[in-house]
Scaffold this motif. Structure first.
Motif, PDB file in Angstrom:
ATOM      1  N   MET A  36      34.033  43.953  58.874  1.00 20.63           N
ATOM      2  CA  MET A  36      34.588  44.400  57.787  1.00 20.63           C
ATOM      3  C   MET A  36      34.732  42.534  57.814  1.00 20.63           C
ATOM      4  O   MET A  36      36.173  42.136  59.299  1.00 20.63           O
ATOM      5  CB  MET A  36      36.351  45.030  58.453  1.00 20.63           C
ATOM      6  N   ASP A  37      35.791  42.009  56.424  1.00 22.32           N
ATOM      7  CA  ASP A  37      36.688  40.250  56.268  1.00 22.32           C
ATOM      8  C   ASP A  37      37.384  40.918  55.198  1.00 22.32           C
ATOM      9  O   ASP A  37      38.272  42.161  54.990  1.00 22.32           O
ATOM     10  CB  ASP A  37      35.162  39.801  56.097  1.00 22.32           C
ATOM     11  N   TYR A  38      38.067  39.457  55.935  1.00 20.41           N
ATOM     12  CA  TYR A  38      39.580  40.271  54.057  1.00 20.41           C
ATOM     13  C   TYR A  38      38.983  40.377  52.905  1.00 20.41           C
ATOM     14  O   TYR A  38      39.912  40.640  52.277  1.00 20.41           O
ATOM     15  CB  TYR A  38      40.157  38.421  54.666  1.00 20.41           C
ATOM     16  N   SER A  39      38.009  39.751  52.756  1.00 18.85           N
ATOM     17  CA  SER A  39      37.387  39.418  51.000  1.00 18.85           C
ATOM     18  C   SER A  39      37.692  41.084  50.947  1.00 18.85           C
ATOM     19  O   SER A  39      37.925  41.553  50.011  1.00 18.85           O
ATOM     20  CB  SER A  39      37.245  38.561  50.792  1.00 18.85           C
ATOM     21  N   CYS A  40      36.504  41.212  51.457  1.00 24.94           N
ATOM     22  CA  CYS A  40      36.158  42.779  51.723  1.00 24.94           C
ATOM     23  C   CYS A  40      37.583  44.132  51.582  1.00 24.94           C
ATOM     24  O   CYS A  40      37.328  44.800  50.685  1.00 24.94           O
ATOM     25  CB  CYS A  40      34.759  43.279  52.366  1.00 24.94           C
ATOM     26  N   ALA A  41      38.181  43.846  52.647  1.00 27.14           N
ATOM     27  CA  ALA A  41      39.258  44.789  52.771  1.00 27.14           C
ATOM     28  C   ALA A  41      39.938  44.343  51.422  1.00 27.14           C
ATOM     29  O   ALA A  41      40.895  45.294  51.285  1.00 27.14           O
ATOM     30  CB  ALA A  41      39.573  43.994  54.016  1.00 27.14           C
ATOM     31  N   ASP A  42      40.083  43.033  51.342  1.00 25.99           N
ATOM     32  CA  ASP A  42      41.072  43.278  49.894  1.00 25.99           C
ATOM     33  C   ASP A  42      40.597  44.292  48.772  1.00 25.99           C
ATOM     34  O   ASP A  42      41.012  44.528  48.043  1.00 25.99           O
ATOM     35  CB  ASP A  42      41.020  41.028  49.966  1.00 25.99           C
ATOM     36  N   GLU A  43      39.695  44.290  48.559  1.00 32.01           N
ATOM     37  CA  GLU A  43      38.919  44.380  47.281  1.00 32.01           C
ATOM     38  C   GLU A  43      39.284  46.083  47.951  1.00 32.01           C
ATOM     39  O   GLU A  43      39.666  46.714  46.825  1.00 32.01           O
ATOM     40  CB  GLU A  43      37.290  44.150  47.236  1.00 32.01           C
ATOM     41  N   VAL A  44      38.628  47.178  48.655  1.00 33.83           N
ATOM     42  CA  VAL A  44      38.177  48.183  49.260  1.00 33.83           C
ATOM     43  C   VAL A  44      39.805  48.812  49.181  1.00 33.83           C
ATOM     44  O   VAL A  44      39.783  49.947  49.289  1.00 33.83           O
ATOM     45  CB  VAL A  44      37.363  48.385  50.360  1.00 33.83           C
ATOM     46  N   VAL A  45      40.279  48.137  50.072  1.00 38.39           N
ATOM     47  CA  VAL A  45      42.055  48.748  50.362  1.00 38.39           C
ATOM     48  C   VAL A  45      42.894  48.637  49.789  1.00 38.39           C
ATOM     49  O   VAL A  45      43.732  49.461  48.990  1.00 38.39           O
ATOM     50  CB  VAL A  45      42.147  48.433  51.702  1.00 38.39           C
ATOM     51  N   ALA A  46      43.585  47.183  49.503  1.00 37.22           N
ATOM     52  CA  ALA A  46      44.086  46.492  48.826  1.00 37.22           C
ATOM     53  C   ALA A  46      44.460  47.229  46.957  1.00 37.22           C
ATOM     54  O   ALA A  46      45.052  47.547  46.810  1.00 37.22           O
ATOM     55  CB  ALA A  46      44.859  44.943  49.276  1.00 37.22           C
ATOM     56  N   LYS A  47      43.466  46.637  47.028  1.00 41.78           N
ATOM     57  CA  LYS A  47      43.169  46.764  45.090  1.00 41.78           C
ATOM     58  C   LYS A  47      43.289  48.356  44.906  1.00 41.78           C
ATOM     59  O   LYS A  47      43.693  48.439  43.772  1.00 41.78           O
ATOM     60  CB  LYS A  47      42.166  45.716  44.869  1.00 41.78           C
ATOM     61  N   LEU A  48      42.194  49.162  45.459  1.00 40.73           N
ATOM     62  CA  LEU A  48      42.091  50.595  45.323  1.00 40.73           C
ATOM     63  C   LEU A  48      43.505  50.860  45.242  1.00 40.73           C
ATOM     64  O   LEU A  48      44.053  51.723  44.281  1.00 40.73           O
ATOM     65  CB  LEU A  48      41.854  51.227  46.179  1.00 40.73           C
ATOM     66  N   LEU A  49      44.552  50.766  46.585  1.00 43.20           N
ATOM     67  CA  LEU A  49      45.913  50.988  46.231  1.00 43.20           C
ATOM     68  C   LEU A  49      47.080  50.954  45.541  1.00 43.20           C
ATOM     69  O   LEU A  49      48.003  50.838  45.175  1.00 43.20           O
ATOM     70  CB  LEU A  49      46.640  50.678  47.565  1.00 43.20           C
TER      71      LEU A  49
END
Lengths: 294, 188
Positions: free
Chosen positions: B59-72
């Protein structure tokens, strides 16, 4: 008239500056011969930077390949000539190309221009990286995730900001010159728009009187500012820096006429250098050293 | 309570039409999030959805930012009386630091069921929010008045903290009080 640029015998991120210094003294339309005949060793940074450099020249340059069989053979196994053949007129004895994976390292020189390339790069390296990080560098297995993250973020920098393709290469070797330990080096080089122009394109230049390549690098690499206003953007460098601090690694990012470095205790590099010879794009180096018991 | 599970790895494979299980790059993250958003929209109001990361590799930051942070961010911005709740599962030790960093960057938090089955609150939360969340979790359901003594502050303060957790979708507001998303006795 052809100008000859001599490549140092040992080519890495420091000595590559000598190549750029020679080039900076020449008119932009000068026919260039890059003479690597006496080069005996190159880091992944040296190889990827040579490719990016060729892209910056208005006329296709010539490259005299290393005379030492070991060196030219390694450059061939590292896939350097595969791409150099498109960018340079190659002169000298170019060894035949070998199947990918014979370089004995982690990842041969690989082009990156799209998001899919980043996936391919990480997948190709995943298993080998896990073995080398735990067995050669003696790091804990959790270091593998950060390694993949750093590689991915470094490559995405090209896709998201460079405006043209670049190259990545990863190698593990014994870094005798500085510390006599194994290191893994990730090199990601492009000849794209560079960090200053990228920030300017998104109106992300900070409000300060001073604005140059060094300031732009600090803004992007240290402060984590991206050309996009989205608060989630620009965190890639922050993540890489955090990972490298934990494992005593080194990060160097060069763009335009400056470079900034996260200097680990084992290195004698400086945190920032300005007024270097210019090179378009962004060139990035990550080094992760073998862990030693103190 | 309706419970629904989304296998993030299956979504990844379907959204980007690839066989890999790595959450890498921003475009991939965006495609995965859009599909998760569509699946969440189909879940009944007030339902709890488990996002299962257990088959995810790198997992990388950019993808985690999209999948986790932006969803929340999207869920937090919804009308607090509507929409569903999300619990994260299978976020391994290797992913945890990265996810926490992404959450902290946005001032977000999530409820995560760890590998040992215990629910945890991770991300940016105040000490009072964490304490209140832990109390609700151990009670399963609690009203501010029930927690005020143990909390050491007045009922109004506890109600305020629980309201904040509810707005952030870290607990559910029910008729009898505030409910844990994953109570100790409901962990699968």
């Amino acid at each position: 008239m052809t100008a000859v640029i001599t490549v140092p015998t040992s080519l890495d991120d420091q000595t590559f500056e000598q190549v750029l210094e020679q080039l900076a003294q020449l008119p932009s339309d000068e026919k260039i011969l890059i003479d690597a005949r006496y080069t005996a060793w190159s880091s992944p940074y040296g190889l990827t930077a040579l490719l990016a450099l060729a892209q910056t020249l208005s006329e296709k340059p010539m490259l005299r390949v290393p005379e030492k069989d070991d060196t030219s053979s390694y450059w061939s196994r590292a896939n350097f000539f595969k791409y150099a053949g498109e960018l340079y007129e190659l002169h000298g004895n170019v060894p035949p190309s070998r199947p990918a994976g014979e370089a004995g390292g982690l990842l041969e020189v690989t082009p990156v221009s799209r998001s899919d390339d980043v996936h391919t790069v990480v997948e190709r390296i995943e298993k080998k990286a896990a073995a080398i990080i735990t067995q050669n560098l003696h790091l804990e297995s959790r270091a593998v995730m950060g390694f993949a993250m750093s590689l991915s973020e470094a490559c995405q920098n090209i896709v998201e900001h460079a405006g043209r393709g670049g190259w990545v290469a990863v190698q593990n070797y014994n870094y005798r010159k500085r510390m006599g330990r194994h290191v893994v080096q990730i090199a990601v080089c492009d000849a794209g728009v560079g960090i200053r122009q990228s920030l300017e394109s998104g109106n992300r230049r900070p409000l300060s009187d001073r604005w140059d390549d060094g300031q732009a690098l600090e803004t992007a690499v240290i402060q984590g500012t991206s050309r996009f206003p989205d608060p989630g953007r620009g965190q890639g460098f922050k993540g890489i820096r955090g990972y490298l601090r934990k494992w005593e690694g080194k990060l160097m990012v060069r763009s335009g006429t400056a470079r900034v470095t996260e200097v680990p205790v084992w290195d004698d590099d400086v945190a920032r250098r300005d007024r270097l010879a210019p090179m378009p794009g962004t060139q990035l180096l990550i080094m992760i050293p073998e862990k030693v018991d103190r | 309570m309706v419970r629904h599970t989304i296998d993030v790895c299956a979504v990844l494979r379907s959204a980007v039409n690839q066989t890999y299980g790595n959450l890498l790059t921003r475009p991939t993250g965006m495609a995965v999030r859009h599909q998760i958003e569509r699946e969440l929209a189909a879940v009944r109001e007030g339902g709890i959805t488990s996002l299962d990361f257990s088959s995810i590799g790198m997992m990388d930051y950019s993808c985690a930012d999209e999948v986790v942070a932006k969803l929340l961010v999207l869920l937090e911005n919804e009308d607090p009386t509507r929409g569903g709740f999300v619990v994260f599962r299978g976020i391994g030790e290797d992913h945890l630091e990265l996810v926490e960093s992404v959450l902290t960057n946005h001032g977000l938090a999530l409820v995560c069921v760890c590998e040992d089955g215990s629910p945890q609150l991770i991300g940016a939360v105040s000490t009072a929010e964490r304490r209140a969340w832990e109390m609700v979790r151990s009670h399963g359901c609690a009203a501010p008045a029930e927690l005020a003594d143990a909390f050491g502050f007045g009922e109004d303060f506890v109600a305020e903290v629980l309201d904040a957790l509810s707005r952030r979708r870290l607990v559910r507001r029910g008729s009898g009080g505030y409910l844990a998303l994953v109570a100790a006795d409901t962990v699968q």
